[in-house]
Design a protein around this motif. Sequence first.
Motif, PDB file in Angstrom:
ATOM      1  N   ALA A   1     -12.535   4.836 -42.591  1.00 16.86           N
ATOM      2  CA  ALA A   1     -11.762   4.977 -43.824  1.00 16.86           C
ATOM      3  C   ALA A   1     -10.268   5.026 -43.527  1.00 16.86           C
ATOM      4  O   ALA A   1      -9.462   4.407 -44.239  1.00 16.86           O
ATOM      5  N   ASN A   2      -9.895   5.733 -42.464  1.00 14.82           N
ATOM      6  CA  ASN A   2      -8.485   5.805 -42.075  1.00 14.82           C
ATOM      7  C   ASN A   2      -7.966   4.436 -41.656  1.00 14.82           C
ATOM      8  O   ASN A   2      -6.841   4.064 -42.004  1.00 14.82           O
ATOM      9  N   ILE A   3      -8.753   3.688 -40.928  1.00 14.82           N
ATOM     10  CA  ILE A   3      -8.345   2.338 -40.508  1.00 14.82           C
ATOM     11  C   ILE A   3      -8.156   1.455 -41.736  1.00 14.82           C
ATOM     12  O   ILE A   3      -7.181   0.706 -41.840  1.00 14.82           O
ATOM     13  N   ARG A   4      -9.074   1.561 -42.686  1.00 12.65           N
ATOM     14  CA  ARG A   4      -8.976   0.751 -43.905  1.00 12.65           C
ATOM     15  C   ARG A   4      -7.712   1.076 -44.693  1.00 12.65           C
ATOM     16  O   ARG A   4      -7.082   0.200 -45.272  1.00 12.65           O
ATOM     17  N   LYS A   5      -7.347   2.358 -44.732  1.00 14.16           N
ATOM     18  CA  LYS A   5      -6.112   2.762 -45.414  1.00 14.16           C
ATOM     19  C   LYS A   5      -4.896   2.142 -44.746  1.00 14.16           C
ATOM     20  O   LYS A   5      -3.990   1.648 -45.416  1.00 14.16           O
TER      21      LYS A   5
END
Length: 104
Positions: free
Chosen positions: A95-99
């Motif tokens: 999720a952090n990478i996607r953000k």
Amino acid sequence: MIANNLTPFEPTHPGQLLRAELEKRHLTQARLAEQIGVSPSLLNEVVNGKRAINTQLALLLEAALGISATVWINLQTSYNLQMAKADTAFMSRLANIRKIVALL
């Protein structure tokens, strides 16, 4: 929810299906291990979900049981994906990478 997107409550390791196939055929783990030339302990680890089915083992199982190597590999891949998705720390990392990527 679309039927194809359903995830089992508990991921099914392909070893569970191998165990069921052996029982159906009245074939012992030791006998199958001997037939395909692997150690009984290796096969037991697969059956007990402690070891993955790799490409070579999938091909050996195909030769001995007549079940396509592709089936075994797909079962293992599905299991691996389900396990990764169940890992909350890993999913948070994704999720952090996607953000970050969304901001680029």
